[in-house]
Structures are given as structure tokens and as C-alpha cells.
Design an enzyme around this catalytic site. Sequence first.
Site, PDB file in Angstrom:
ATOM      1  CB  CYS A 173      -0.928   0.019   1.215  1.00 26.82           C
ATOM      2  SG  CYS A 173      -2.089   1.414   1.209  1.00 26.82           S
ATOM      3  NE  ARG A 192      -6.366  -6.054  -2.710  1.00 27.25           N
ATOM      4  CZ  ARG A 192      -6.150  -4.760  -2.518  1.00 27.25           C
ATOM      5  NH1 ARG A 192      -4.999  -4.205  -2.912  1.00 27.25           N
ATOM      6  NH2 ARG A 192      -7.054  -4.005  -1.932  1.00 27.25           N
ATOM      7  CG  ASP A 226      -3.828   9.845  -5.547  1.00 27.62           C
ATOM      8  OD1 ASP A 226      -3.272  10.229  -6.588  1.00 27.62           O
ATOM      9  OD2 ASP A 226      -4.332   8.706  -5.433  1.00 27.62           O
ATOM     10  CB  CYS A 263       3.254   9.634 -13.484  1.00 28.29           C
ATOM     11  SG  CYS A 263       2.746  10.215 -11.844  1.00 28.29           S
TER      12      CYS A 263
END
Length: 421
Positions: A31, A142, A284, A337
Site C-alpha cells: 500500500c 492482499r 494523491d 507521471c
Amino acid sequence: MSGACTGNGQSNIGVMWKTVSEDCNLACDYCYYSTCGGKPGPKINRIDSAILEKFIKDYMVHSNGAAVFAWQGGEPLLAGHEFFEEVVQLQAQHALPNTIISNSLQTNATLINDRWASFFKQYRFLIGVSLDGPKEIHDSRRVNSAGNGSFDRVMAGIEHLRRHQVDFNILTVIHKGNVGKAKELLQFYRENGFNYVQFIPCMDFRSQQVDKPGVFEIAPQEYGDFLCEVFDEWYNNGNPETSIRFFDNMLSVYVNREAELCIHRVECPTTLVLEQNGDAFPCDFFINEKWKVGNAGTDSITNMLAHPNFERFRQMKPTLPEKCRSCDWKKLCYGGCPRNRQWNPEGTQSSPDFFCQSYMQIYDYAHDRMLELGQRLRNEMYSHNLKHYLKGKTPGRNDPCPCRSNKKYKACCAADQSPIL
């Protein structure tokens, strides 16, 4: 999944709200945002009602007829049903006449039940479900705080969405465990009827740590090989049946449109990324005090968009490395990006995107087939619209092109050339 619109003015502003900040019921080891380890506290950090209403009221004035909200986390469903009932009530209360309101929500789907699915259907939420592939792949990374896999709970949540006919797509993180299994992933999607899929390469950094260069778990060659293998499956002899966001964006450029994915657009979209406490940021991947543009509880949208940090952020994307300026594939990528580039201390120069090699590899590999597919689609759209809307009459050179690319006819189908090279 981003709900951001595009543009630099105060119209077409996207909103992404970190609904419960870092609170999450899973502990995925990769994450890039949450550190709660799948153990949120007894009191969930959800958005205060006063901040929520103040912002929604202000945003509706600036929405220019289209209010676009993306709810993320952590796990946004931890905010509870009552919170989202309040959201849609406030949206309806403060929307100007004829405003189109859209809500998207990114979730691990483990909390979705019949009540959630019914709510999503009633208010037309688009749901992004995080799913990394078949059970053995998904459950390797996960997991919950006890280390148990979440696959079965995710699939149960998806069944609730299907039962209520809720629109959803699949978001798959590409990491060491699945980067070499493109065909296996595509087969899994087909078997389960997952027709809308997007990929993000696994990050090994936190969005809050903006001073550290972006680091990724997979190498550019690995990601490039993966994209090429997926492309062969997606292309389907010129008749794609699955929507894969990366290739949908590529194809948009080949039919003389602009990509919608921020990474591959000319400029970053105008988006307000809001933390649970109202703190606002331009992206973000830049949730750090150095990039803060205000707070939704105390500042107006006008003032947040006028903050020097917003302008500083806007300048990053078009400040291209020399390699990008002369690149044959510039119209497909525009430098990628900004977070994936390494910048000098002044923020005036950078290296190319970490995945530059990956992009060049897939662009070259797919070009001939994309060119053929794009030309066929343009011809089909041109002929259909010429017949049905212009009664077969060829438009003037300065008229809008019948293929609906939003370009003039002389710069589009009349030019009869590739929009890429």
C-alpha cells in the site's frame, strides 16, 4: 481509479476525497498510502459533516454542470452507510439546476453486502474493486491484519454488486507475483466476466514521502513485457472485447482524441485531493505539507486553486526531459507521471518516467495494429455520422470533423494521416 476531470480553469474540477484517511481493514504490504496495518482504531476517522457540507456547497458553484466525486481511502466503506447517505443528500441539496453528479468509489469490496449494493445502484455509483487476480495471486499480498487472504470476501462483494446490477471495474496491481502471468490474468477476467480492467504497477514508496524518488517493485522491462503480452490478448484480431484502460487510452489517441488517463495526457488534471480532515493537495501522490494548497473547512475552492503550490504542480507535467521532447511517442505519453520522474532540487529538470522504457516498448509493439484499428474506427464513425447527421454532405474544412474528434475536418479525417507520427 480516479474520478478527476481535466482542464486548468475552475470548470472541470475533479474531487478525490480520502474518506477515512488511512483507516483500512486490510494490510496489503504494498500500500502506497495506509500504514494502519489492517487495524483501524475504534473510532473511524471520517469527514466532519460541517467540512463536507461547506465543500460540497462551494464545489457545486464551480462544477460547471458536472460534479465529479471520487471516494477513496484507506477503505472508504468504513465511513458507514450514514455517511454516504449524508453525502448524496448534500449533493442533491446544493446542486445547481441540471447539474450531473457522478460518484465513484474505490474499495477492496470485502465489506460490500446487499445494503451497500442497493445504495450504489440507487445513486449510480461506479465502483472500482481492487483484485489482483486468481485466489493464489490475490491472497499472497492482499491480506488482513492476521495475514489471511481476502479473495473469497472480495468475490462475495462482487456478487452483491452483480445482483443489483451495479457498474464496476477491476483494478489490478501488477507486482512480482503476477507480472509474468498476463495470460493467466486475462483468462481469469474472461472466466469471471470482468470486462472492465485497469492496471497499476506496484509502488514501493508512500505518497506522503514526496522527497524520496519513486521506487517500483517491478522493472521497466518486466512491465513492458507484461503490457505487450496483454495487448496480444486484448487486440483479439482487431476486435477487442474487453476494456483495458491502458489500451483504451492508446486507442483514443489513434482516433484523434485525447487520452483520459492523467498519466498520458498533455497536462495533469485539475483535481482537489482532500484528506479526511479537509487538507487539500493537487494529487494523491503528493499528500505532503510541502504540497498543501489549503483546507476545505477554511478555504474556498477559488483560493485553493490559486495557491502557489497548485501552479507549481501544474508546471511539472509539461516540463519535459529532453528525451521526451523529441520522442516519436510523445503524443501517447507526454512524459508520463511527474511522480515517476527524478527531479533536481529546484524542480526544474527531471529524468524520464521510470516506466519510459515500458511505454516505448508497448507503443512500438502495438503501433501497426493500433494504427489499423484506429483508422477503421475513424472511418466507421465518419461514415455513420456523415450519413445520419450531415445527409451525406462533406463538411467544410473548418467545420467539426464528422468523426466527432472535436477537431476541425481539415486537421482530422481530411488530413488522412496518422494522429501519432
